[in-house]
Write a protein that holds these residues in place. Structure first.
Motif, PDB file in Angstrom:
ATOM      1  N   ILE A 166     -10.290   4.718   3.652  1.00 13.11           N
ATOM      2  CA  ILE A 166     -10.031   3.977   4.888  1.00 13.11           C
ATOM      3  C   ILE A 166      -8.562   4.181   5.217  1.00 13.11           C
ATOM      4  O   ILE A 166      -7.689   3.873   4.398  1.00 13.11           O
ATOM      5  CB  ILE A 166     -10.374   2.479   4.748  1.00 13.11           C
ATOM      6  N   TYR A 167      -8.318   4.700   6.395  1.00 10.55           N
ATOM      7  CA  TYR A 167      -7.019   5.279   6.713  1.00 10.55           C
ATOM      8  C   TYR A 167      -6.403   4.597   7.931  1.00 10.55           C
ATOM      9  O   TYR A 167      -7.096   4.292   8.905  1.00 10.55           O
ATOM     10  CB  TYR A 167      -7.249   6.766   6.971  1.00 10.55           C
ATOM     11  N   PHE A 168      -5.085   4.348   7.870  1.00 14.36           N
ATOM     12  CA  PHE A 168      -4.355   3.706   8.964  1.00 14.36           C
ATOM     13  C   PHE A 168      -3.056   4.457   9.220  1.00 14.36           C
ATOM     14  O   PHE A 168      -2.462   5.019   8.295  1.00 14.36           O
ATOM     15  CB  PHE A 168      -3.988   2.254   8.612  1.00 14.36           C
ATOM     16  N   GLU A 169      -2.584   4.428  10.458  1.00 16.29           N
ATOM     17  CA  GLU A 169      -1.257   4.932  10.776  1.00 16.29           C
ATOM     18  C   GLU A 169      -0.307   3.754  10.927  1.00 16.29           C
ATOM     19  O   GLU A 169      -0.692   2.674  11.402  1.00 16.29           O
ATOM     20  CB  GLU A 169      -1.282   5.760  12.057  1.00 16.29           C
ATOM     21  N   LEU A 170       0.943   3.954  10.517  1.00 13.23           N
ATOM     22  CA  LEU A 170       1.976   2.925  10.598  1.00 13.23           C
ATOM     23  C   LEU A 170       2.892   3.210  11.779  1.00 13.23           C
ATOM     24  O   LEU A 170       3.197   4.357  12.087  1.00 13.23           O
ATOM     25  CB  LEU A 170       2.812   2.902   9.322  1.00 13.23           C
ATOM     26  N   SER A 171       3.347   2.138  12.440  1.00 13.30           N
ATOM     27  CA  SER A 171       4.302   2.285  13.531  1.00 13.30           C
ATOM     28  C   SER A 171       5.287   1.124  13.484  1.00 13.30           C
ATOM     29  O   SER A 171       5.146   0.206  12.689  1.00 13.30           O
ATOM     30  CB  SER A 171       3.578   2.323  14.885  1.00 13.30           C
TER      31      SER A 171
END
Length: 204
Positions: free
Chosen positions: A68-73
């Motif tokens: 399960i993958y997320f991008e950070l900002s």
């Protein structure tokens, strides 16, 4: 300036362990609310490792996992990944949606439930890190995939353009009744963000 993982001081590791415990506690509370079951979470292992070593923790590049993958900002750029081997994924899905009935394969509903667990974990850990460092960090909606570890890890590798970055590894153990489930949480900031976090934690 290169980062010497072996020489990061014990004070920072203690902070990261506390981060893991806070995040796990918040995540366990959220999961218990959703499932109406008592779910405990333990964080037996927290460490910083090189990105190239992540596949070993996942059982090797050819090992089949759910990622399960997320991008950070915001103030921190990079990625987050929550990874489970197939059996742990099936066991966790049984607790979440299948009335404890364990199936042989994961269906679309199971994958959706696992993505929500990943979202709860990621939000819990990011919020805890944000409070400790006073950095503003946001995460994207989750993307969930069933594939070999190498294929799943290629996403942050391609984005960064190299595989020598660093990861914060937090081992998670879910406990519900007699069910124990192991999951691996990886916080993968880019090099500039990693140094920023270390500075906020008092490591120069």
């Amino acid at each position: 300036m290169s980062i010497d993982i072996e020489n990061l001081n014990d004070f920072m590791i203690d902070i990261l362990k506390e981060l893991g415990n806070i995040g796990a506690g918040n995540a366990a509370t959220s999961l218990a609310t959703i499932t109406c079951k008592k779910i405990d979470m333990k964080v037996p292992n927290v460490k910083i490792l090189e990105f190239k070593d992540v596949s070993e923790i996942l059982g090797g590049e050819e090992n089949l996992i759910v990622g399960i993958y997320f991008e950070l900002s915001g103030d921190v750029l990079g990625n987050i990944m929550f990874a489970l081997d197939i059996q742990s994924s099936i066991n966790l899905a049984a607790i979440l949606v299948n009335g404890d009935e364990k199936k042989e394969e994961l269906d679309e509903m199971d994958m959706s439930a696992l993505a929500e667990v990943g979202n709860i974990l990621a939000s819990s850990y990011v919020n805890a890190l944000s409070e400790i460092t006073n950095l503003k960090i946001a995460i994207s909606v989750p993307s969930v995939c069933l594939d070999m570890a190498a294929a799943i890890l290629s996403v942050p590798a391609i984005q960064f353009g190299y595989v020598s970055d660093h990861a914060l590894f937090i081992e998670n153990i879910f406990e519900e009744g007699n069910n124990n489930i192991e999951g691996n949480f990886f916080f993968l900031p880019d090099l500039k963000s990693f140094k920023k976090i270390l500075n906020r934690l008092g490591v120069n």
